[in-house]
Design an enzyme around this catalytic site. Structure first.
Site, PDB file in Angstrom:
ATOM      1  N   ASN A   8       0.868  -1.185   0.000  1.00  0.00           N
ATOM      2  CA  ASN A   8       0.000   0.000   0.000  1.00  0.00           C
ATOM      3  C   ASN A   8       0.902   1.230   0.000  1.00  0.00           C
ATOM      4  OD1 ASN A   8      -1.790   2.045   0.512  1.00  0.00           O
ATOM      5  ND2 ASN A   8      -2.284   1.391   2.602  1.00  0.00           N
ATOM      6  N   LYS A  10       0.049   4.278  -0.263  1.00  0.00           N
ATOM      7  CA  LYS A  10      -0.612   5.436   0.348  1.00  0.00           C
ATOM      8  C   LYS A  10      -0.448   6.670  -0.549  1.00  0.00           C
ATOM      9  CE  LYS A  10       0.238   3.367   4.783  1.00  0.00           C
ATOM     10  NZ  LYS A  10       0.182   3.526   6.218  1.00  0.00           N
ATOM     11  N   HIS A  93      -9.472   0.780   5.058  1.00  0.00           N
ATOM     12  CA  HIS A  93      -8.180   1.025   5.717  1.00  0.00           C
ATOM     13  C   HIS A  93      -8.394   1.985   6.894  1.00  0.00           C
ATOM     14  CE1 HIS A  93      -4.061   2.306   6.435  1.00  0.00           C
ATOM     15  NE2 HIS A  93      -3.680   1.224   5.772  1.00  0.00           N
ATOM     16  N   GLU A  95      -6.767   4.408   7.971  1.00  0.00           N
ATOM     17  CA  GLU A  95      -6.552   5.835   7.687  1.00  0.00           C
ATOM     18  C   GLU A  95      -7.786   6.439   7.025  1.00  0.00           C
ATOM     19  OE1 GLU A  95      -2.836   5.340   5.655  1.00  0.00           O
ATOM     20  OE2 GLU A  95      -1.850   4.880   7.553  1.00  0.00           O
ATOM     21  N   GLU A 165      -5.229  -5.344  10.605  1.00  0.00           N
ATOM     22  CA  GLU A 165      -4.262  -4.272  10.803  1.00  0.00           C
ATOM     23  C   GLU A 165      -4.560  -3.573  12.126  1.00  0.00           C
ATOM     24  OE1 GLU A 165      -2.348  -3.093   6.858  1.00  0.00           O
ATOM     25  OE2 GLU A 165      -4.009  -1.737   7.202  1.00  0.00           O
ATOM     26  N   GLY A 171       2.310   2.075  10.793  1.00  0.00           N
ATOM     27  CA  GLY A 171       3.233   3.203  10.653  1.00  0.00           C
ATOM     28  C   GLY A 171       3.877   3.637  11.958  1.00  0.00           C
ATOM     29  N   SER A 210       3.497  -2.187  10.491  1.00  0.00           N
ATOM     30  CA  SER A 210       4.948  -2.122  10.723  1.00  0.00           C
ATOM     31  C   SER A 210       5.651  -3.444  10.422  1.00  0.00           C
ATOM     32  CB  SER A 210       5.237  -1.652  12.147  1.00  0.00           C
ATOM     33  OG  SER A 210       4.734  -0.340  12.337  1.00  0.00           O
TER      34      SER A 210
HETATM   35  C1  PEP Z   1      -0.724  -0.032   6.023  1.00  0.00           C
HETATM   36  O1  PEP Z   1      -0.791   1.158   5.774  1.00  0.00           O
HETATM   37  O2  PEP Z   1      -1.606  -0.804   5.613  1.00  0.00           O
HETATM   38  C2  PEP Z   1       0.407  -0.527   6.807  1.00  0.00           C
HETATM   39  C3  PEP Z   1       0.400  -1.750   7.239  1.00  0.00           C
HETATM   40  O3  PEP Z   1       1.412   0.392   7.032  1.00  0.00           O
HETATM   41  P1  PEP Z   1       2.851   0.108   7.726  1.00  0.00           P
HETATM   42  O4  PEP Z   1       3.376  -1.178   7.125  1.00  0.00           O
HETATM   43  O5  PEP Z   1       3.673   1.277   7.353  1.00  0.00           O
HETATM   44  O6  PEP Z   1       2.594  -0.018   9.181  1.00  0.00           O
END
Ligand code: PEP
Length: 257
Positions: A8, A10, A93, A95, A165, A171, A210
């Site tokens: 992703n 973003k 997601h 976000e 997630e 992040g 992460s």
């Molecule tokens: C994401 O945005 O779906 C995600 C898992 O981000 P990160 O790997 O940066 O934590």
């Protein structure tokens, strides 16, 4: 079990950077048994589809609208995505839940629209830190799954992918421990079968939050983890391809190769 690695991107990259990143992923040696997807920002989707066209890498959007067309300024529909060769879409997601008011009732329509069109829906769920600390993570994730996915027809479940997630891990550099991830993935699998019947057994459940080359091996090896949805580490072709290799090693180990 299918194994999937989805990047992703973003709101990162520019057009040239997106094409270069997609090309680096597309020309890498194909990792046996791992399905690879990349999700660039809307304006670069078509260029990334072209950059991946001679490879098995599939391209996903980061969101979509549930209606096929209409007076929805700023939105992009599933048929529009399909018309430029996009095959999958991330929905729900955290976000988008946080900044755009996306909720499971809305996400349910998006998942239906994607699956009815024969696309892959990567449905994201996960609890906030305060919810985990209050011991409510199962209730929260169970409600998310029920609202967004209940009633999906068995014959469309081949297009469904779930990504767990935990919001506190996205992040932040903080990952779920293997115990936390396995426990929640097992719970999600049980809920999928309870809600959707035995046809939901093969639905892949990805981990996201992460995930990096130095912590991926223990996560991807977990019995109920089917790969990862990767944010930060997917912006670096070297790191993302290393994650693909780690996932491929887990596939080989599962198959006893
Ligand atoms: C994401 O945005 O779906 C995600 C898992 O981000 P990160 O790997 O940066 O934590």
């Amino acid at each position: 079990m299918r194994t999937i690695l989805a990047g992703n991107w973003k709101m990162h990259t520019d057009r040239a950077g997106a094409v270069a990143l997609a090309r680096a992923v597309a020309i890498a040696e194909r990792a046996a048994g791992v399905e690879v997807l990349v999700a660039p920002p809307f304006p670069f989707l078509e260029a990334v589809v072209a950059a991946c066209s001679d490879s098995a890498v599939r391209v996903a959007a980061q969101t979509c609208h549930a209606e096929a067309q209409g007076a929805y300024t700023g939105e992009v529909s599933v048929p529009m995505l399909q018309s430029i060769g996009v095959q999958a879409c991330i929905v729900g997601h955290s976000e988008r839940r946080r900044y755009d008011g996306e909720n499971d009732a809305r996400v349910a329509y998006k998942v239906k629209a994607l699956l009815s069109a024969g696309m892959t829906a990567i449905y994201c769920c996960g609890e906030e830190l305060s919810e985990r600390e209050a011991g409510r993570h199962h209730v929260v994730v169970g409600e998310q799954l029920a609202t967004a996915l209940k009633g999906l027809p068995a014959e469309q479940l081949g297009g469904l992918v779930v990504a767990y997630e935990p919001v506190w891990a996205i992040g932040t550099g903080r990952t779920a421990t293997p115990e936390q991830a396995q426990e929640m993935h097992g719970f999600i699998r049980e809920q999928l079968v309870r809600l959707l019947g035995p046809a939901a057994e093969p639905v892949p459940v990805l981990y996201g939050g992460s995930c990096k080359p130095d912590n991926a091996a223990e996560l991807f090896a977990l019995p109920d983890v089917s790969g990862g949805l990767i944010g930060g580490a997917s912006l670096d072709a070297g790191q993302f391809l290393e994650l693909v290799r780690i996932a491929a090693r887990c596939v080989a180990e599962r198959r006893g190769v």
